[in-house]
Write a protein that holds these residues in place. Sequence first.
Motif, PDB file in Angstrom:
ATOM      1  N   ARG A 396     -46.732 -31.102  10.051  1.00  0.00           N
ATOM      2  CA  ARG A 396     -45.757 -32.152   9.737  1.00  0.00           C
ATOM      3  C   ARG A 396     -45.357 -32.912  11.001  1.00  0.00           C
ATOM      4  O   ARG A 396     -45.222 -34.144  10.983  1.00  0.00           O
ATOM      5  N   PRO A 399     -49.253 -34.809  12.609  1.00  0.00           N
ATOM      6  CA  PRO A 399     -50.337 -35.025  11.638  1.00  0.00           C
ATOM      7  C   PRO A 399     -51.565 -35.702  12.241  1.00  0.00           C
ATOM      8  O   PRO A 399     -52.690 -35.367  11.887  1.00  0.00           O
ATOM      9  N   TYR A 408     -56.266 -36.633   7.330  1.00  0.00           N
ATOM     10  CA  TYR A 408     -55.352 -37.596   7.963  1.00  0.00           C
ATOM     11  C   TYR A 408     -55.519 -38.990   7.361  1.00  0.00           C
ATOM     12  O   TYR A 408     -54.542 -39.741   7.241  1.00  0.00           O
ATOM     13  N   LYS A 410     -56.099 -39.567   4.236  1.00  0.00           N
ATOM     14  CA  LYS A 410     -55.276 -39.503   3.019  1.00  0.00           C
ATOM     15  C   LYS A 410     -53.794 -39.620   3.376  1.00  0.00           C
ATOM     16  O   LYS A 410     -53.028 -40.289   2.677  1.00  0.00           O
ATOM     17  N   TYR A 411     -53.407 -38.961   4.446  1.00  0.00           N
ATOM     18  CA  TYR A 411     -52.018 -39.005   4.909  1.00  0.00           C
ATOM     19  C   TYR A 411     -51.622 -40.434   5.252  1.00  0.00           C
ATOM     20  O   TYR A 411     -50.532 -40.901   4.870  1.00  0.00           O
ATOM     21  N   GLN A 412     -52.475 -41.150   5.952  1.00  0.00           N
ATOM     22  CA  GLN A 412     -52.181 -42.533   6.351  1.00  0.00           C
ATOM     23  C   GLN A 412     -52.077 -43.470   5.156  1.00  0.00           C
ATOM     24  O   GLN A 412     -51.265 -44.407   5.162  1.00  0.00           O
ATOM     25  N   ALA A 414     -51.123 -42.662   2.159  1.00  0.00           N
ATOM     26  CA  ALA A 414     -50.082 -42.252   1.210  1.00  0.00           C
ATOM     27  C   ALA A 414     -48.996 -43.316   1.127  1.00  0.00           C
ATOM     28  O   ALA A 414     -48.621 -43.922   2.135  1.00  0.00           O
ATOM     29  N   GLU A 417     -43.149 -41.075   1.886  1.00  0.00           N
ATOM     30  CA  GLU A 417     -43.037 -39.815   2.619  1.00  0.00           C
ATOM     31  C   GLU A 417     -43.377 -38.612   1.744  1.00  0.00           C
ATOM     32  O   GLU A 417     -44.021 -37.670   2.204  1.00  0.00           O
ATOM     33  N   GLN A 420     -47.027 -38.276   1.565  1.00  0.00           N
ATOM     34  CA  GLN A 420     -47.565 -37.760   2.826  1.00  0.00           C
ATOM     35  C   GLN A 420     -47.398 -36.248   2.922  1.00  0.00           C
ATOM     36  O   GLN A 420     -48.323 -35.524   3.306  1.00  0.00           O
ATOM     37  N   GLN A 421     -46.210 -35.771   2.563  1.00  0.00           N
ATOM     38  CA  GLN A 421     -45.965 -34.334   2.612  1.00  0.00           C
ATOM     39  C   GLN A 421     -46.826 -33.584   1.595  1.00  0.00           C
ATOM     40  O   GLN A 421     -47.245 -32.455   1.842  1.00  0.00           O
ATOM     41  N   VAL A 423     -49.844 -34.388   0.850  1.00  0.00           N
ATOM     42  CA  VAL A 423     -51.165 -34.268   1.469  1.00  0.00           C
ATOM     43  C   VAL A 423     -51.232 -33.015   2.334  1.00  0.00           C
ATOM     44  O   VAL A 423     -52.208 -32.252   2.292  1.00  0.00           O
TER      45      VAL A 423
END
Length: 455
Positions: A396, A399, A408, A410-412, A414, A417, A420-421, A423
């Motif tokens: 967290r 990342p 990452y 996928k995180y970007q 999202a 928030e 993102q969490q 993911v």
Amino acid sequence: MNLSPNEVWTQRYTDFLKDQDARAARIVYQRDRARVIHSASFRRLQAKTQIFGLSESDFYRTRLTHSMEVAQIGSGLVEQLITLGTEQVGKEADYIQWLPSVYLIEAICLAHDLGHPPFGHGGEVALNYMMRHFGGFEGNAQTLRILAKLGEYTPENGLDLSRRTTLGVMKYPALYDEVVANNEDYQRQLLEPEVNDFRTLQMHRWNPPKSLYSEEKAVFDWVLAPFSDSDRALFTELSHCEGACHNRTKYKALDTTIMELADDIAYGIHDLEDAVAMKMVTRDQWQQEVMEHASFKQFALWDGEMTERLFSGSSRARKHAISKMVGIMVESIYMDENPAFEHPLLRYQARLQTGQSAVLELLKTFVFKNVITIPEVKGMEYKGQLIVLELFKSLRANPSTLLPSSTYLKYQSASNEQAQQRVISDYIAGMTNTYASRLYAKLFTPTQGSVFDVL
């Protein structure tokens, strides 16, 4: 599109979105089972614990072997219901046409633990704590997420199983946010500041509600669409829970009742076999807590010969005893009806006869008391919890540097928030015990780790 009664249940979510025809049941359910078996999530169950650590012995069960045993028992239960429903010559029980095929029940049973995180229930509680402000974490909810989104068979709709298979896997048909909103004690807990030293965290306070994520609401609604408004309302209704606990749903679909009976039999009897083999329970404990218990004496499903075989020291004799116990349970199944529901898939309910049900609960209690909750097992669970908590905290905070490049991305991408969490949660939930332990050692143990490590 107008679907026939059979096509409604063989329809896949992708068929629904693209307004395409559903295929025949014999093809769809066979492919549902194949998609589960060939999925990465299913293979990873071989490195996720059932009760004991993976390094204890090659003999003891993992989540993979457990799931295979549940599927075998599930198909046996269906065969027994077919036998009971066709015993009378010239007359077939009405429920027969609604029984799942062997392919279908095996697909459901094999998929039932796909969302199981590393380190068992301990990992589940740890992930729920880290996700408490972001939609939570729950094992069955994660299973639906794999089926509907994360599985590799389709780009956007996961393993994309049929509507009926997906219904059968959904053990708790309620959304996480709705369950949590009804728990005032839990709402107060959510206002507490985050714990910095996870060793001081009271883990038992963060047990997740039995539920599904709000992210899968569209699929959840699609699965329940064939039912009437009254059936849907009753099926998703929450029962009141007294004390510090979450409300949960009261009802399950027909296929789910069969899968859960198979799961309970595997838990109460097959896990007992592991405990006896590891000498974690003694013959005296068995005699006092099972054979001489009032519930067992009332129904007496077997005699002292079962005890002799179970504790003989011979693996052959022990296996024979376990097989006989399973057979006794399977042969006691019958079909009940709940007249409160209109649809047969909700009205018909598979159950065990009173005596067998009582003894199975006794066996589950015996395993829980003498195996699941003993300090040696809980200590390993606690260690796994700390690994999950520390990994989540680090991922967290960093990342961009610690997440794999594909994760990452996928995180970007999202949208918020919570996404993102989720993911990060999905990444950790998909880890095996071995992978999580190795990643923890690589990040936090000075003498471990290399740029050449392949995790």
